[in-house]
Design a protein around this motif. Structure first.
Motif, PDB file in Angstrom:
ATOM      1  N   GLY A  97       2.702 -23.655 -33.419  1.00 14.95           N
ATOM      2  CA  GLY A  97       3.725 -23.506 -34.415  1.00 14.95           C
ATOM      3  C   GLY A  97       5.161 -23.492 -33.916  1.00 14.95           C
ATOM      4  O   GLY A  97       6.166 -23.426 -34.697  1.00 14.95           O
ATOM      5  N   SER A 110      10.276 -14.990 -32.748  1.00  9.03           N
ATOM      6  CA  SER A 110       9.328 -14.022 -32.472  1.00  9.03           C
ATOM      7  C   SER A 110       9.936 -13.213 -31.416  1.00  9.03           C
ATOM      8  O   SER A 110      10.122 -13.423 -30.298  1.00  9.03           O
ATOM      9  N   HIS A 161       3.295 -18.639 -33.572  1.00  6.78           N
ATOM     10  CA  HIS A 161       2.335 -17.792 -34.241  1.00  6.78           C
ATOM     11  C   HIS A 161       2.149 -16.608 -33.279  1.00  6.78           C
ATOM     12  O   HIS A 161       2.917 -16.698 -32.285  1.00  6.78           O
ATOM     13  N   SER A 162       1.411 -15.675 -33.555  1.00  4.33           N
ATOM     14  CA  SER A 162       1.003 -14.668 -32.883  1.00  4.33           C
ATOM     15  C   SER A 162       0.704 -14.805 -31.478  1.00  4.33           C
ATOM     16  O   SER A 162      -0.393 -15.325 -30.978  1.00  4.33           O
ATOM     17  N   CYS A 167       3.618 -22.251 -25.165  1.00  5.13           N
ATOM     18  CA  CYS A 167       4.030 -22.430 -26.702  1.00  5.13           C
ATOM     19  C   CYS A 167       5.030 -23.592 -26.534  1.00  5.13           C
ATOM     20  O   CYS A 167       5.556 -23.943 -25.390  1.00  5.13           O
ATOM     21  N   HIS A 173      -4.439 -24.200 -36.942  1.00  9.21           N
ATOM     22  CA  HIS A 173      -3.872 -23.162 -38.075  1.00  9.21           C
ATOM     23  C   HIS A 173      -4.428 -23.491 -39.572  1.00  9.21           C
ATOM     24  O   HIS A 173      -4.985 -22.449 -40.454  1.00  9.21           O
ATOM     25  N   SER A 215      -4.033 -21.422 -33.351  1.00  4.26           N
ATOM     26  CA  SER A 215      -3.076 -21.811 -34.663  1.00  4.26           C
ATOM     27  C   SER A 215      -2.279 -22.937 -34.421  1.00  4.26           C
ATOM     28  O   SER A 215      -0.878 -22.956 -34.492  1.00  4.26           O
ATOM     29  N   TRP A 229      -0.663 -26.829 -34.861  1.00  2.00           N
ATOM     30  CA  TRP A 229      -0.193 -27.807 -35.646  1.00  2.00           C
ATOM     31  C   TRP A 229      -0.228 -29.116 -35.089  1.00  2.00           C
ATOM     32  O   TRP A 229      -0.670 -29.407 -33.562  1.00  2.00           O
ATOM     33  N   VAL A 286      -0.318 -21.313 -27.898  1.00  2.00           N
ATOM     34  CA  VAL A 286      -0.230 -21.003 -29.160  1.00  2.00           C
ATOM     35  C   VAL A 286       0.798 -21.751 -29.921  1.00  2.00           C
ATOM     36  O   VAL A 286       1.787 -22.026 -29.467  1.00  2.00           O
TER      37      VAL A 286
END
Length: 207
Positions: free
Chosen positions: A134, A163, A141-142, A155, A79, A50, A52, A132
């Protein structure tokens, strides 16, 4: 439960597990049965999920340095899979195969750019380390999907706190937020050099 009992509600109160985690465990179990790829046993794999532009810029810079030291394959799962995104990603990756053009009966010997949707959960099973995307944008993201496979996760450090799952994994030590490519290189390099530590952090994500 104690807070509800303090309200003196005259009905039974029962704590039940979070069904999201049951769903993830079930999905991971199913994904383990799918064989999307064949990867040589001597390769270490980083799955970038996911992602960017900012994530891809940082990770691609790090990968160039890591490959001078480690036998490594990176699977990029952006993503968005529109033509503009895939073209941009191609320009950042030295030597790659596109998932849509790759003969999956062959052993993957180059980085993979996934230009189809709906495959990320299945692909995390190949990861030794996951990144991950985002968190440099609106929010990470998840992180629960790669956590279900028991791998260390990285991340961005800007918006992961949006989150609850990410905050929990950071607190347990299995998810590491990073601010730049230098920091990511240092931490991934350490884990690739220290199998025991890599497995230990991954197992913390499964707890």
């Amino acid at each position: 439960k104690g807070k509800f009992e303090g309200l003196k509600i005259k009905i039974p109160v029962e704590i039940v597990p979070d069904t999201r985690y049951d769903r993830i465990i079930s999905k991971v179990s199913e994904a383990k049965q799918n064989n999307l790829l064949q990867i040589a046993a001597d390769k270490k794999v980083i799955v970038v999920g996911s992602s960017w532009k900012m994530d891809e810029r940082i990770v691609s810079e790090v990968v160039l340095k890591l490959k001078k030291k480690f036998n490594l394959i990176v699977i990029y799962v952006p993503h968005e899979v529109d033509e503009k995104t895939i073209t941009s990603l191609k320009s950042k990756v030295e030597g790659y195969r596109l998932f849509s053009e790759f003969n999956r009966s062959n052993i993957l010997d180059k980085d993979l750019i996934v230009d189809e949707i709906g495959l990320l959960l299945d692909l995390y099973k190949y990861a030794d380390i996951a990144y991950v995307g985002g968190a440099f944008g609106n929010g990470v993201h998840s992180v629960t999907d790669p956590a279900g496979y028991g791998v260390p996760i990285f991340c961005g450090n800007q918006h992961y706190k949006n989150s609850e799952d990410a905050r929990r994994l950071v607190a347990s030590g299995g998810l590491t937020p990073i601010s730049n490519s230098k920091e990511l290189y240092t931490k991934i390099s350490y884990l690739l050099d220290n199998e025991t530590e890599r497995v230990k952090l991954g197992n913390q994500n499964k707890g």
